[in-house]
Design an enzyme around this catalytic site. Structure first.
Site, PDB file in Angstrom:
ATOM      1  N   HIS A  80      -1.407  -1.384  -4.262  1.00  0.00           N
ATOM      2  CA  HIS A  80      -2.571  -0.783  -3.394  1.00  0.00           C
ATOM      3  C   HIS A  80      -2.648   0.409  -3.376  1.00  0.00           C
ATOM      4  O   HIS A  80      -1.719   1.219  -2.497  1.00  0.00           O
ATOM      5  CB  HIS A  80      -2.664  -1.801  -2.229  1.00  0.00           C
ATOM      6  CG  HIS A  80      -3.857  -1.558  -1.361  1.00  0.00           C
ATOM      7  ND1 HIS A  80      -5.103  -2.423  -1.692  1.00  0.00           N
ATOM      8  CD2 HIS A  80      -4.278  -0.899  -0.397  1.00  0.00           C
ATOM      9  CE1 HIS A  80      -6.013  -2.134  -0.738  1.00  0.00           C
ATOM     10  NE2 HIS A  80      -5.613  -1.040  -0.131  1.00  0.00           N
TER      11      HIS A  80
ATOM     12  N   ASP B 222      -6.288  -6.650   4.688  1.00  0.00           N
ATOM     13  CA  ASP B 222      -5.673  -5.158   4.888  1.00  0.00           C
ATOM     14  C   ASP B 222      -5.632  -4.458   6.143  1.00  0.00           C
ATOM     15  O   ASP B 222      -6.892  -4.070   6.717  1.00  0.00           O
ATOM     16  CB  ASP B 222      -6.616  -4.220   3.604  1.00  0.00           C
ATOM     17  CG  ASP B 222      -5.804  -2.906   3.384  1.00  0.00           C
ATOM     18  OD1 ASP B 222      -4.854  -2.466   4.217  1.00  0.00           O
ATOM     19  OD2 ASP B 222      -6.734  -2.105   2.697  1.00  0.00           O
TER      20      ASP B 222
ATOM     21  N   SER C 284       0.873  -1.300  -0.106  1.00  0.00           N
ATOM     22  CA  SER C 284      -0.236  -0.161  -0.104  1.00  0.00           C
ATOM     23  C   SER C 284       0.837   1.239   0.064  1.00  0.00           C
ATOM     24  O   SER C 284       1.736   1.313   0.969  1.00  0.00           O
ATOM     25  CB  SER C 284      -0.937   0.084   1.323  1.00  0.00           C
ATOM     26  OG  SER C 284      -1.520   1.344   1.298  1.00  0.00           O
TER      27      SER C 284
ATOM     28  N   ASP D 124      -4.966   3.428  -1.640  1.00  0.00           N
ATOM     29  CA  ASP D 124      -6.126   3.853  -0.671  1.00  0.00           C
ATOM     30  C   ASP D 124      -6.453   5.220  -1.005  1.00  0.00           C
ATOM     31  O   ASP D 124      -5.872   5.985  -0.895  1.00  0.00           O
ATOM     32  CB  ASP D 124      -5.497   3.756   0.732  1.00  0.00           C
ATOM     33  CG  ASP D 124      -5.159   2.233   1.149  1.00  0.00           C
ATOM     34  OD1 ASP D 124      -6.062   1.555   0.990  1.00  0.00           O
ATOM     35  OD2 ASP D 124      -3.997   1.893   1.244  1.00  0.00           O
TER      36      ASP D 124
ATOM     37  N   HIS E 239      -8.552   0.726  -3.651  1.00  0.00           N
ATOM     38  CA  HIS E 239      -9.241   0.500  -2.516  1.00  0.00           C
ATOM     39  C   HIS E 239     -10.310   1.711  -2.258  1.00  0.00           C
ATOM     40  O   HIS E 239      -9.492   2.663  -1.692  1.00  0.00           O
ATOM     41  CB  HIS E 239      -8.506  -0.018  -1.361  1.00  0.00           C
ATOM     42  CG  HIS E 239      -9.283  -0.203   0.021  1.00  0.00           C
ATOM     43  ND1 HIS E 239      -8.835  -0.252   1.197  1.00  0.00           N
ATOM     44  CD2 HIS E 239     -10.742  -0.393   0.232  1.00  0.00           C
ATOM     45  CE1 HIS E 239      -9.602  -0.660   2.282  1.00  0.00           C
ATOM     46  NE2 HIS E 239     -10.675  -0.526   1.597  1.00  0.00           N
TER      47      HIS E 239
ATOM     48  N   MET F 296      -9.430   7.807   0.170  1.00  0.00           N
ATOM     49  CA  MET F 296     -10.235   8.034   1.377  1.00  0.00           C
ATOM     50  C   MET F 296     -11.039   9.558   0.985  1.00  0.00           C
ATOM     51  O   MET F 296      -9.967  10.510   0.366  1.00  0.00           O
ATOM     52  CB  MET F 296      -9.214   7.953   2.479  1.00  0.00           C
ATOM     53  CG  MET F 296      -8.773   6.888   2.791  1.00  0.00           C
ATOM     54  SD  MET F 296      -7.695   6.847   4.306  1.00  0.00           S
ATOM     55  CE  MET F 296      -6.890   5.326   4.313  1.00  0.00           C
TER      56      MET F 296
ATOM     57  N   MET G 168     -11.207  -6.146   5.715  1.00  0.00           N
ATOM     58  CA  MET G 168     -10.416  -5.054   6.498  1.00  0.00           C
ATOM     59  C   MET G 168     -10.025  -5.721   7.924  1.00  0.00           C
ATOM     60  O   MET G 168     -11.003  -6.214   8.964  1.00  0.00           O
ATOM     61  CB  MET G 168     -11.119  -3.968   6.684  1.00  0.00           C
ATOM     62  CG  MET G 168     -11.511  -3.022   5.658  1.00  0.00           C
ATOM     63  SD  MET G 168      -9.950  -2.705   4.701  1.00  0.00           S
ATOM     64  CE  MET G 168      -8.901  -1.746   6.038  1.00  0.00           C
TER      65      MET G 168
ATOM     66  N   MET H  32     -12.406   3.885  -0.167  1.00  0.00           N
ATOM     67  CA  MET H  32     -13.063   4.227   1.149  1.00  0.00           C
ATOM     68  C   MET H  32     -13.840   5.716   0.974  1.00  0.00           C
ATOM     69  O   MET H  32     -13.304   6.345   1.778  1.00  0.00           O
ATOM     70  CB  MET H  32     -11.865   4.153   2.402  1.00  0.00           C
ATOM     71  CG  MET H  32     -11.507   2.847   2.381  1.00  0.00           C
ATOM     72  SD  MET H  32      -9.721   2.772   3.282  1.00  0.00           S
ATOM     73  CE  MET H  32      -8.742   3.083   1.856  1.00  0.00           C
TER      74      MET H  32
HETATM   75  C1  DX5 Z   1      -6.370   1.540   5.932  1.00  0.00           C
HETATM   76  C2  DX5 Z   1      -5.928   1.108   4.536  1.00  0.00           C
HETATM   77  C3  DX5 Z   1      -4.604   0.209   4.287  1.00  0.00           C
HETATM   78  C4  DX5 Z   1      -3.459   0.656   4.973  1.00  0.00           C
HETATM   79  C5  DX5 Z   1      -2.711  -0.368   5.582  1.00  0.00           C
HETATM   80  O1  DX5 Z   1      -7.428   2.039   5.972  1.00  0.00           O
HETATM   81  O2  DX5 Z   1      -6.974   0.614   3.702  1.00  0.00           O
HETATM   82  O3  DX5 Z   1      -4.613  -0.266   3.060  1.00  0.00           O
HETATM   83  O4  DX5 Z   1      -2.501   1.377   4.325  1.00  0.00           O
HETATM   84  O5  DX5 Z   1      -1.644  -0.010   6.250  1.00  0.00           O
HETATM   85  P1  DX5 Z   1      -0.957  -0.735   7.412  1.00  0.00           P
HETATM   86  O6  DX5 Z   1      -0.169  -1.843   6.528  1.00  0.00           O
HETATM   87  O7  DX5 Z   1       0.260   0.382   7.597  1.00  0.00           O
HETATM   88  O8  DX5 Z   1      -1.636  -1.372   7.985  1.00  0.00           O
HETATM   89 ZN    ZN Z   2      -6.457  -0.398   1.677  1.00  0.00          ZN
END
Ligand code: DX5
Ligand code: ZN
Length: 232
Positions: free
Chosen positions: A33, A175, A8, A35, A66, A37, A137, A68
């Site tokens: 990956h 994740d 990620s 993320d 991903h 948000m 998750m 969110m």
């Molecule tokens: C969290 C994200 C993850 C995050 C994971 O909301 O969806 O993908 O980057 O990070 P680590 O591996 O540091 O928990």
């Molecule tokens: Zn993620």
């Protein structure tokens, strides 16, 4: 089962993203990956389609986006156009999840559904035959660097059973909080795609960290396979 490591970039240095991605790929990354948000569904803001487009230009492996965000249907075409190969959407924001899965697939992408830790496995029962992958998750989404929630291990097992029951070999992605101490457990429980942020990009040597995590995951997958064979 085939293990895929999905670093990620949330934990990467955004001013040196190309170098971070190249290091992770040398270490065996199979997906990148990203993320996304929106500050509404989760209490944090990150990146959008322009960053996916840039990542696409340097990455040699497929991009796993991903989402969110609330109302993902509005943005899915833009992420597809930017070069995503996989898109996951959260079941918690989608009253018409079946339609959204169809939208992602209609654009030629693989469709995943993501579940928060408090969302029951059964919430995807009616679409279990339709999904290309399921993202369980293992922390509450919103931030990198959180601690793995131990109950996730049994949830992965239950999700694998639900997908098997539906006759769907779709992989389970995990994740959040995945590192050297948690990766074998999730793979033994049935996870195949492994997202890892801080444990790769926060480590100082992303290539070595990715290589080591991947080796652990592959070993655990072989162990799982051997256990299944001897149980038959
Ligand atoms: C969290 C994200 C993850 C995050 C994971 O909301 O969806 O993908 O980057 O990070 P680590 O591996 O540091 O928990
Ligand atoms: Zn993620």
């Amino acid at each position: 089962m085939s293990v895929r490591l999905a670093p990620s970039i949330l934990a990467a240095d955004f001013a040196a993203l190309g170098a971070c991605i190249a290091a992770a790929e040398r270490g065996g990354a199979d997906l990148i990956h990203v993320d996304v948000m929106d500050g509404h569904f989760v209490p944090n803001l990150t990146v959008g389609p322009p960053v996916v487009r840039s990542v696409r230009q340097v990455a040699r492996v497929p991009i796993d986006v991903h989402l969110m965000i609330e109302d993902p249907d509005r943005f899915i075409p833009a992420f597809a156009e930017a070069g995503a190969a996989f898109i996951s959407v959260h079941v918690e924001v989608l009253p018409h999840l079946h339609r959204t899965i169809g939208l992602i697939k209609s654009l030629g992408l693989k469709a995943g559904v993501a579940l928060n830790p408090s969302t029951p496995v059964g919430s995807i029962e009616e679409v279990a035959a339709d999904v290309d992958f399921v993202l369980v998750m293992t922390v509450n989404p919103g931030f990198g660097g959180q601690t793995y929630i131990p109950r996730s291990t049994s949830k992965v097992r239950a999700m694998r059973a639900l997908l098997d029951e539906a006759g769907n070999p779709a992989p389970i992605e995990v994740d959040g909080g995945i590192d050297e101490s948690t990766i074998a457990d999730v793979v033994l429980a049935g996870a195949e795609w492994i997202v890892a942020g801080s444990s790769i990009f926060g480590s100082g040597d992303a290539e070595a960290a990715a290589r080591s995590l991947k080796a652990r995951a592959v070993a655990a997958a072989q162990e799982r396979l051997a256990a299944h064979r001897s149980a038959r």
